[in-house]
Design a protein around this motif. Structure first.
Motif, PDB file in Angstrom:
ATOM      1  N   MET A  74       0.823  -1.203   0.000  1.00  0.00           N
ATOM      2  CA  MET A  74       0.000   0.000   0.000  1.00  0.00           C
ATOM      3  C   MET A  74       0.862   1.260   0.000  1.00  0.00           C
ATOM      4  SD  MET A  74      -3.084  -1.111   2.535  1.00  0.00           S
ATOM      5  CE  MET A  74      -3.867   0.471   2.466  1.00  0.00           C
ATOM      6  N   ALA A  75       1.985   1.234   0.712  1.00  0.00           N
ATOM      7  CA  ALA A  75       2.865   2.404   0.755  1.00  0.00           C
ATOM      8  C   ALA A  75       3.509   2.659  -0.603  1.00  0.00           C
ATOM      9  CB  ALA A  75       3.929   2.216   1.830  1.00  0.00           C
ATOM     10  N   VAL A  76       3.980   1.605  -1.257  1.00  0.00           N
ATOM     11  CA  VAL A  76       4.588   1.764  -2.583  1.00  0.00           C
ATOM     12  C   VAL A  76       3.538   2.241  -3.584  1.00  0.00           C
ATOM     13  CG1 VAL A  76       5.685   0.517  -4.497  1.00  0.00           C
ATOM     14  CG2 VAL A  76       6.439   0.118  -2.159  1.00  0.00           C
ATOM     15  N   GLY A  77       2.330   1.708  -3.502  1.00  0.00           N
ATOM     16  CA  GLY A  77       1.251   2.156  -4.386  1.00  0.00           C
ATOM     17  C   GLY A  77       0.919   3.620  -4.164  1.00  0.00           C
ATOM     18  N   ALA A  78       0.884   4.054  -2.894  1.00  0.00           N
ATOM     19  CA  ALA A  78       0.592   5.461  -2.605  1.00  0.00           C
ATOM     20  C   ALA A  78       1.714   6.371  -3.107  1.00  0.00           C
ATOM     21  CB  ALA A  78       0.392   5.645  -1.109  1.00  0.00           C
ATOM     22  N   ILE A  79       2.954   5.933  -2.965  1.00  0.00           N
ATOM     23  CA  ILE A  79       4.086   6.720  -3.461  1.00  0.00           C
ATOM     24  C   ILE A  79       4.008   6.858  -4.975  1.00  0.00           C
ATOM     25  CG2 ILE A  79       6.599   6.688  -3.772  1.00  0.00           C
ATOM     26  CD1 ILE A  79       6.745   5.530  -0.912  1.00  0.00           C
ATOM     27  N   VAL A  84       2.927  10.794  -9.529  1.00  0.00           N
ATOM     28  CA  VAL A  84       2.296  11.282 -10.758  1.00  0.00           C
ATOM     29  C   VAL A  84       1.773  12.691 -10.553  1.00  0.00           C
ATOM     30  CG1 VAL A  84       0.380  10.886 -12.342  1.00  0.00           C
ATOM     31  CG2 VAL A  84       1.713   8.959 -11.534  1.00  0.00           C
ATOM     32  N   VAL A  85       1.268  12.964  -9.356  1.00  0.00           N
ATOM     33  CA  VAL A  85       0.718  14.289  -9.060  1.00  0.00           C
ATOM     34  C   VAL A  85       1.843  15.325  -8.976  1.00  0.00           C
ATOM     35  CG1 VAL A  85      -0.514  15.634  -7.317  1.00  0.00           C
ATOM     36  CG2 VAL A  85      -1.285  13.336  -7.891  1.00  0.00           C
ATOM     37  N   VAL A  86       2.956  14.945  -8.344  1.00  0.00           N
ATOM     38  CA  VAL A  86       4.056  15.885  -8.124  1.00  0.00           C
ATOM     39  C   VAL A  86       4.808  16.183  -9.425  1.00  0.00           C
ATOM     40  CG1 VAL A  86       6.244  16.203  -6.911  1.00  0.00           C
ATOM     41  CG2 VAL A  86       4.303  15.207  -5.725  1.00  0.00           C
ATOM     42  N   PHE A  87       5.052  15.152 -10.215  1.00  0.00           N
ATOM     43  CA  PHE A  87       5.866  15.378 -11.433  1.00  0.00           C
ATOM     44  C   PHE A  87       5.004  15.506 -12.613  1.00  0.00           C
ATOM     45  CE2 PHE A  87       8.780  13.024  -8.607  1.00  0.00           C
ATOM     46  CZ  PHE A  87       9.691  14.048  -8.439  1.00  0.00           C
TER      47      PHE A  87
END
Length: 87
Positions: A74-79, A84-87
């Motif tokens: 779940m953490a890797v999926g959230a990252i 995608v939002v940040v870059f």
């Protein structure tokens, strides 16, 4: 687009993993024979009769040591989703 799909899949897979692992760790019900004899001991249940509530399961099944693979997915999926939002 592929990064978003991988992130979503990892997040959902982690959630499903933790749910299945919690269910498979122990029996959810302990069916007991209900007897009408006055000298028989009554089981220590939350409700009388057959129930899905175990006697003393506790919150061990929610621990970090038991669920780290699901939490990691779940953490890797959230990252990935946030990248995608940040870059």
């Amino acid at each position: 687009m592929a990064v978003i799909l991988i992130g979503v899949l990892l997040t959902v897979a982690g959630l499903v993993y933790m749910a299945v692992a919690a269910i498979m760790r122990g029996r959810l019900s302990e069916p007991t024979a209900v007897s009408t004899a006055p000298d028989s001991a009554t089981p220590n249940l939350a409700t009388p009769g057959p129930t899905l509530e175990p006697r003393r399961r506790g919150l061990r099944f929610l621990g970090l040591s038991q669920n780290w693979p699901g939490l990691l997915m779940m953490a890797v999926g959230a990252i990935l989703l946030l990248s995608v939002v940040v870059f």
